[in-house]
Design a protein around this motif. Structure first.
Motif, short mmCIF file in Angstrom:
data_model
loop_
_atom_site.label_atom_id
_atom_site.label_comp_id
_atom_site.label_asym_id
_atom_site.label_seq_id
_atom_site.Cartn_x
_atom_site.Cartn_y
_atom_site.Cartn_z
N MET A 1 -27.92 -26.06 -12.92
CA MET A 1 -28.10 -27.48 -12.69
C MET A 1 -29.56 -27.70 -12.34
O MET A 1 -30.10 -27.04 -11.46
CB MET A 1 -27.20 -27.94 -11.54
CG MET A 1 -27.20 -29.43 -11.30
SD MET A 1 -26.31 -30.37 -12.56
CE MET A 1 -24.62 -29.84 -12.24
N VAL A 2 -30.22 -28.60 -13.04
CA VAL A 2 -31.62 -28.93 -12.76
C VAL A 2 -31.64 -30.14 -11.83
O VAL A 2 -31.18 -31.22 -12.20
CB VAL A 2 -32.41 -29.23 -14.05
CG1 VAL A 2 -33.85 -29.60 -13.72
CG2 VAL A 2 -32.38 -28.03 -14.99
N ARG B 1 -41.35 -23.26 -13.23
CA ARG B 1 -41.79 -24.23 -14.24
C ARG B 1 -41.65 -23.73 -15.67
O ARG B 1 -41.60 -24.54 -16.60
CB ARG B 1 -43.24 -24.64 -13.98
CG ARG B 1 -44.24 -23.50 -13.98
CD ARG B 1 -45.64 -24.02 -13.75
NE ARG B 1 -46.58 -22.92 -13.54
CZ ARG B 1 -47.88 -23.04 -13.70
NH1 ARG B 1 -48.39 -24.20 -14.06
NH2 ARG B 1 -48.67 -22.02 -13.49
N HIS B 2 -41.58 -22.40 -15.88
CA HIS B 2 -41.49 -21.89 -17.24
C HIS B 2 -40.06 -21.51 -17.64
O HIS B 2 -39.85 -21.04 -18.76
CB HIS B 2 -42.42 -20.69 -17.42
CG HIS B 2 -43.86 -21.04 -17.26
ND1 HIS B 2 -44.48 -22.03 -18.01
CD2 HIS B 2 -44.82 -20.55 -16.42
CE1 HIS B 2 -45.76 -22.12 -17.65
NE2 HIS B 2 -45.98 -21.24 -16.69
N THR B 3 -39.09 -21.69 -16.73
CA THR B 3 -37.72 -21.41 -17.12
C THR B 3 -37.29 -22.47 -18.14
O THR B 3 -37.69 -23.64 -18.03
CB THR B 3 -36.77 -21.43 -15.92
OG1 THR B 3 -36.82 -22.73 -15.29
CG2 THR B 3 -37.16 -20.38 -14.90
N PRO B 4 -36.49 -22.11 -19.13
CA PRO B 4 -36.20 -23.03 -20.23
C PRO B 4 -35.64 -24.39 -19.79
O PRO B 4 -36.08 -25.43 -20.28
CB PRO B 4 -35.18 -22.26 -21.07
CG PRO B 4 -35.51 -20.83 -20.82
CD PRO B 4 -35.93 -20.76 -19.38
N ALA B 5 -34.68 -24.39 -18.86
CA ALA B 5 -34.06 -25.65 -18.46
C ALA B 5 -35.06 -26.56 -17.74
O ALA B 5 -35.16 -27.76 -18.03
CB ALA B 5 -32.85 -25.38 -17.56
N ARG C 1 -38.38 -26.41 -17.83
CA ARG C 1 -39.44 -26.80 -18.75
C ARG C 1 -38.97 -27.94 -19.67
O ARG C 1 -39.71 -28.90 -19.92
CB ARG C 1 -39.90 -25.61 -19.58
CG ARG C 1 -41.09 -25.94 -20.49
CD ARG C 1 -41.66 -24.73 -21.17
NE ARG C 1 -40.72 -24.17 -22.13
CZ ARG C 1 -40.12 -22.99 -22.01
NH1 ARG C 1 -40.36 -22.23 -20.94
NH2 ARG C 1 -39.30 -22.54 -22.94
N ALA C 2 -37.74 -27.84 -20.15
CA ALA C 2 -37.21 -28.89 -21.03
C ALA C 2 -37.15 -30.23 -20.32
O ALA C 2 -37.57 -31.27 -20.87
CB ALA C 2 -35.82 -28.49 -21.54
N VAL C 3 -36.66 -30.23 -19.09
CA VAL C 3 -36.52 -31.50 -18.37
C VAL C 3 -37.88 -32.07 -17.99
O VAL C 3 -38.10 -33.28 -18.10
CB VAL C 3 -35.63 -31.31 -17.11
CG1 VAL C 3 -35.58 -32.60 -16.30
CG2 VAL C 3 -34.22 -30.90 -17.52
N THR C 4 -38.82 -31.23 -17.55
CA THR C 4 -40.15 -31.75 -17.20
C THR C 4 -40.83 -32.36 -18.42
O THR C 4 -41.46 -33.42 -18.31
CB THR C 4 -41.04 -30.65 -16.59
OG1 THR C 4 -41.11 -29.54 -17.48
CG2 THR C 4 -40.52 -30.20 -15.25
N GLU C 5 -40.72 -31.72 -19.57
CA GLU C 5 -41.35 -32.26 -20.77
C GLU C 5 -40.71 -33.59 -21.17
O GLU C 5 -41.41 -34.53 -21.59
CB GLU C 5 -41.24 -31.26 -21.93
CG GLU C 5 -42.12 -30.03 -21.76
CD GLU C 5 -43.59 -30.38 -21.64
OE1 GLU C 5 -44.05 -31.34 -22.31
OE2 GLU C 5 -44.30 -29.71 -20.86
#
Length: 289
Positions: free
Chosen positions: A92-93, A259-263, A265-269
Motif C-alpha cells: 500500500m502506497v 523513492r526507486h521502488t516500483p510502486a 516511483r509510479a505514484v510519485t511520477e
C-alpha cells in the motif's frame, strides 16, 4: 530473540490506542489478559515499553523503537496476506498531504491509481507533517523543501491563495464578515494571515477546512482558500487576484531508500504529472482543464 506476531499485534493496539481499556475493543481480550501479555513482552525485550499512569499508557524510548519495527512487521504481514489472497498486490502506497491536497488527489484518483496496479493507495490527511522517516507515509506533499537528510524532495509547482465568497450579497457576505478556522487548523499560514488582517470581522468559524468551505458557500462570509479549491467551486467567486504573500511551493517528498521502488516511483511520477497538468489552476491563473 523470537517475537510472536500475535504479541506484536497486541502491542501495536495498546500503543496506538494509549491504554488497555481501549485496546480491549479491538483485540477482544480483557484488560487483565492484555496487561499480562504486555508485561511478558517487556520481560522478553528486557526493558519497559510503557510508562503506566491513571490516564493511560505512554511509550518509553524503547517502546518507540519497538513501535517502529513492529509497524514494519505489520506492513510485511499485510503484504503477505494480500499476496496469499491474490488481492491488490504487494504493498500500500501511503500519501501524506493536507486536507485540500488530499481532496484534490481523491477527485483525480484515476490519474494516480488504477484497478490494474499491483499496489493500493492510502491518503494520510492532516495539517501536521507526517513522519516519512519512520515510514508513517511513503510520499508527502508539502509546502516547503524537506530539511531532513534522509528525504528526497522535488519541486512540482506553486500554490496561490485568494479571498472567496458566495457571489450574491447575502447574509454575512453583505455585512462584510469573514469565516475563520478554529482548532488545530487555525495554526496554518493562511488561517493566521486571515486572523491577523480580519480577525475583528470573523463572525463564524469551522474547526476543519471543509466546514469553512460550506459556511462560505452558504453565504456566511468571506474566507481564504487555495485557488485550486476556490476557482474549482462554482458556488464561490474570487474577490481579487491571488494574495502574493500566501503563495507557497509544492514539494513532492519521499524517503531516499523508497523513492526507486516500483510502486512509490509510479505514484510519485503520476502525482507530478497531475500537478503539471493543473499547474495554472494551482497558481490561480485559470480554471481546471
Amino acid at each position: 530473540m523470537d517475537f510472536s506476531w500475535d504479541d506484536l499485534r497486541l502491542f501495536l493496539d495498546v500503543a496506538r490506542l494509549g491504554g488497555l481499556s481501549a485496546a480491549t475493543q479491538t483485540t477482544g481480550l480483557s484488560a487483565a489478559t492484555l496487561g499480562r501479555r504486555v508485561t511478558a513482552l517487556e520481560r522478553q525485550v528486557g526493558e519497559p515499553l510503557f510508562v503506566r499512569s491513571q490516564t493511560g499508557y505512554r511509550l518509553t524510548p524503547s517502546g518507540e523503537d519497538l513501535l517502529l519495527r513492529a509497524e514494519e512487521v505489520e506492513a510485511a504481514m499485510m503484504a503477505l496476506k494480500r499476496w496469499k489472497d491474490g488481492t491488490i498486490g504487494e504493498r500500500m502506497v501511503r500519501i501524506s498531504a493536507g486536507a485540500w491536497t488530499s481532496a484534490f488527489l481523491a477527485r483525480h484518483v484515476a490519474q494516480i491509481w488504477t484497478a490494474g496496479d499491483r499496489f493500493g493507495v492510502e491518503l494520510v490527511t492532516g495539517s501536521q507533517k507526517v513522519d516519512i522517516g519512520r515510514r508513517h507515509a511513503d510520499i508527502g506533499i508539502r509546502n516547503e523543501r524537506p530539511s531532513e537528510q534522509w528525504l528526497a524532495g522535488r519541486l512540482i509547482g506553486k500554490v496561490a491563495y485568494g479571498l472567496y465568497a458566495r457571489p450574491e450579497l447575502t447574509s454575512g457576505v453583505a455585512a462584510g464578515y469573514f469565516v475563520g478556522l478554529a482548532g488545530d487548523g487555525a495554526q496554518t499560514r493562511s488561517a493566521r494571515w486571515l486572523h491577523a488582517r480580519h480577525g475583528d470581522r470573523i463572525a463564524t468559524r469551522g474547526n476543519d477546512v471543509m466546514s469553512v468551505l460550506e459556511l462560505v458557500a452558504a453565504g456566511a462570509g468571506i474566507s481564504v482558500f487555495p485557488c485550486f479549491v476556490g476557482d474549482s467551486d462554482p458556488r464561490l467567486s474570487r474577490m481579487a487576484g491571488p494574495v502574493p504573500e500566501l503563495e507557497t511551493e509544492l514539494w513532492l517528498v519521499c524517503h531516499h531508500e523508497e523513492r526507486h521502488t516500483p510502486a512509490v516511483r509510479a505514484v510519485t511520477e503520476r502525482i507530478a504529472s497531475l500537478m503539471r497538468e493543473h499547474g495554472a489552476l494551482m497558481r490561480g491563473e485559470g480554471a481546471a482543464p
